[in-house]
Every structure is written in C-alpha cells, then in structure tokens.
Design an enzyme around this catalytic site. Sequence first.
Site, short mmCIF file in Angstrom:
data_model
loop_
_atom_site.label_atom_id
_atom_site.label_comp_id
_atom_site.label_asym_id
_atom_site.label_seq_id
_atom_site.Cartn_x
_atom_site.Cartn_y
_atom_site.Cartn_z
N LYS A 189 -0.02 -1.63 -10.56
CA LYS A 189 1.15 -2.01 -9.76
C LYS A 189 0.98 -3.41 -9.15
O LYS A 189 1.87 -4.23 -9.23
CB LYS A 189 1.38 -1.03 -8.61
CG LYS A 189 1.67 0.40 -9.03
CD LYS A 189 2.04 1.27 -7.83
CE LYS A 189 0.93 1.46 -6.81
NZ LYS A 189 -0.23 2.24 -7.29
N ARG A 209 5.50 6.06 -0.24
CA ARG A 209 4.41 6.87 -0.79
C ARG A 209 4.65 8.36 -0.54
O ARG A 209 3.88 9.18 -1.00
CB ARG A 209 3.16 6.41 -0.05
CG ARG A 209 1.84 6.56 -0.68
CD ARG A 209 1.42 5.42 -1.54
NE ARG A 209 -0.01 5.25 -1.59
CZ ARG A 209 -0.59 4.06 -1.66
NH1 ARG A 209 0.12 2.96 -1.65
NH2 ARG A 209 -1.89 3.98 -1.77
N ARG A 267 -12.24 -2.46 -10.59
CA ARG A 267 -11.36 -3.37 -9.87
C ARG A 267 -12.12 -4.18 -8.83
O ARG A 267 -13.00 -3.67 -8.14
CB ARG A 267 -10.26 -2.57 -9.18
CG ARG A 267 -9.36 -3.44 -8.32
CD ARG A 267 -8.01 -2.86 -8.19
NE ARG A 267 -7.99 -1.65 -7.37
CZ ARG A 267 -6.87 -0.99 -7.09
NH1 ARG A 267 -5.72 -1.40 -7.58
NH2 ARG A 267 -6.91 0.10 -6.36
N ARG A 274 -13.24 -2.80 -3.19
CA ARG A 274 -12.68 -2.11 -2.03
C ARG A 274 -13.49 -0.86 -1.74
O ARG A 274 -13.87 -0.14 -2.66
CB ARG A 274 -11.23 -1.70 -2.31
CG ARG A 274 -10.24 -2.81 -2.12
CD ARG A 274 -8.88 -2.47 -2.69
NE ARG A 274 -8.37 -1.16 -2.32
CZ ARG A 274 -7.17 -0.71 -2.69
NH1 ARG A 274 -6.37 -1.47 -3.43
NH2 ARG A 274 -6.76 0.48 -2.34
N ARG A 321 -7.92 10.05 -3.57
CA ARG A 321 -6.68 9.27 -3.61
C ARG A 321 -5.75 9.77 -4.71
O ARG A 321 -4.54 9.80 -4.56
CB ARG A 321 -7.00 7.78 -3.81
CG ARG A 321 -7.68 7.19 -2.58
CD ARG A 321 -8.13 5.78 -2.82
NE ARG A 321 -7.02 4.88 -3.07
CZ ARG A 321 -7.14 3.73 -3.71
NH1 ARG A 321 -8.31 3.34 -4.18
NH2 ARG A 321 -6.08 2.97 -3.88
P1 AMP Z 1 -3.14 0.70 -1.87
O1 AMP Z 1 -3.70 -0.67 -1.80
O2 AMP Z 1 -1.66 0.71 -2.10
O3 AMP Z 1 -3.89 1.58 -2.82
O4 AMP Z 1 -3.34 1.34 -0.41
C1 AMP Z 1 -4.63 1.53 0.13
C2 AMP Z 1 -4.59 2.55 1.26
O5 AMP Z 1 -3.73 2.10 2.29
C3 AMP Z 1 -4.05 3.92 0.86
O6 AMP Z 1 -5.04 4.75 0.29
C4 AMP Z 1 -3.55 4.44 2.21
O7 AMP Z 1 -4.63 4.86 3.03
C5 AMP Z 1 -2.97 3.18 2.84
N1 AMP Z 1 -1.54 2.99 2.47
C6 AMP Z 1 -1.00 1.95 1.76
N2 AMP Z 1 0.34 2.10 1.63
C7 AMP Z 1 0.65 3.27 2.25
C8 AMP Z 1 1.86 3.99 2.45
N3 AMP Z 1 3.04 3.55 1.97
N4 AMP Z 1 1.80 5.16 3.13
C9 AMP Z 1 0.63 5.62 3.63
N5 AMP Z 1 -0.53 5.00 3.47
C10 AMP Z 1 -0.55 3.83 2.79
#
Ligand code: AMP
Length: 213
Positions: free
Chosen positions: A16, A91, A126, A159, A170
């Site tokens: 994404k 999400r 990644r 990360r 996740r």
């Molecule tokens: P991502 O980079 O999108 O994988 O997000 C990393 C982490 O940030 C996720 O595992 C959540 O802990 C938090 N996070 C990011 N976006 C959201 C969202 N829309 N709702 C809830 N938690 C989020």
Amino acid sequence: MEHMKLILLGPPGAGKGTQAELISKRLGIPTISTGNILRAAVKDGTPIGLQAKAFMDAGKLVPDDVILGIVEERLSQPDCAKGYILDGVPRTIAQAESLNKAGVVFDAVLSIEVLDEEIEQRMTGRRTCTRCGASYHLTTKPPLKPGVCDTCGSELIQREDDKLETVARRLEVYRKETEPLKNYYTKHGNLKTIPNVGSIEAVNQEIMKVLGQ
Ligand code: AMP
C-alpha cells in the site's frame, strides 16, 4: 480525474505504502498514512505518540478516537483540497462510519491483494526511512545505497512491528478488524480489487487503468 479521493486497503505488507507513493506522484495529491504519522509522533515523543506506542509495538490497533483526530486534522490542511490517498485508514468499520459521518467521501477504494504465504517475506524484508517514512524492500525494492533513503538521505531501519513476532498478530488483527471493510465498501462505495502480482510499476499501471488515468 482531478481532486481524486482514494483509500488503499490491504493486509500489512501488501504494498500500500509503495503504491501510495507512486499514485501520489502521478496524480499530484498527498498521501495520508496514519502509520507514518503515528511513527513520527512516537519518535518526537508527542502526547499522541506516547499514547500510541504500546499498541503499535504489540501489533494492535490504536484507539479509533486517536486515529480520527489525526485524520480530520490532516484533511483540514490546504493541500488536501485537491484530493488525497488514505493509506492504512480506515482500519475498522467504526472508523469508516465515522469518516462517513464527518462527510469524508471517496471516489474509489483500492483493495491490494497478496497471497498469505508472501506476507511474511514481504514484511521481514521491509526497511523504512526513519525520517520521511518511505518504504523499501531488501530484494524487491532496494535503496540505491544500502541503509540510506533515496528520497531524503536518512537512515533506514526495520520497523519494530515488522519483526517476525509481531507480524502474525498484525495479520490476525487485519483479518478480524480490517478485512470486513472490503464487503463494507462493496456495498457503500466503489471497491476495486488489485492483485499485487508482477513489478511495482506493472501494479501501478493497473491501478492507473482502473482509476481511468
Ligand atoms: P501501518 O504503518 O499502517 O502498518 O501502521 C502501523 C501501526 O500503527 C498499526 O499496527 C497500528 O498499531 C497503528 N495504526 C496505523 N493506522 C491505524 C488505524 N487506522 N487504526 C488503528 N491503528 C492504526
């Protein structure tokens, strides 16, 4: 189309962020990545960062009210007037409904699909820029200089939540909380399914075609 408003859906590691970067360049619209915004907040030690860190490290979702505050604040900035890409948000169904209530509408929801067996390898390879959040992969999208971001020259790291222990959690959260959004946007929006097969560029061309660009 100008003023395009998009959502990118898909499991962690689907690509994404990578596709969002390309669409953003091609259409000249900003990407709003709640993950990137939260990581910056954690790094800077802001109140939101302090609140979010434990959830993120555990691979759990940050509470909806925190996320909606972040998104509404970001959408109110002038550069979003010409359109935007939401990457990693909504999400949950509750987040989608809150955005809808707040009058946030979308032209298309792109669901990027990858095979389950690919996800682990995608996520453990990644590497992410500590400053601008740009995403790389050791084999499929290596930076020009190892460990250094092509875009801003900052350090690339793995990360914390891309480590193997957290990936499974996740993915589980994605299946339970986020995947139902595919049905939701089939009913309440314009869902387009994009299989992530072939090169990054080929997938991007498919996206542009689907968007009529
Ligand atoms: P991502 O980079 O999108 O994988 O997000 C990393 C982490 O940030 C996720 O595992 C959540 O802990 C938090 N996070 C990011 N976006 C959201 C969202 N829309 N709702 C809830 N938690 C989020």
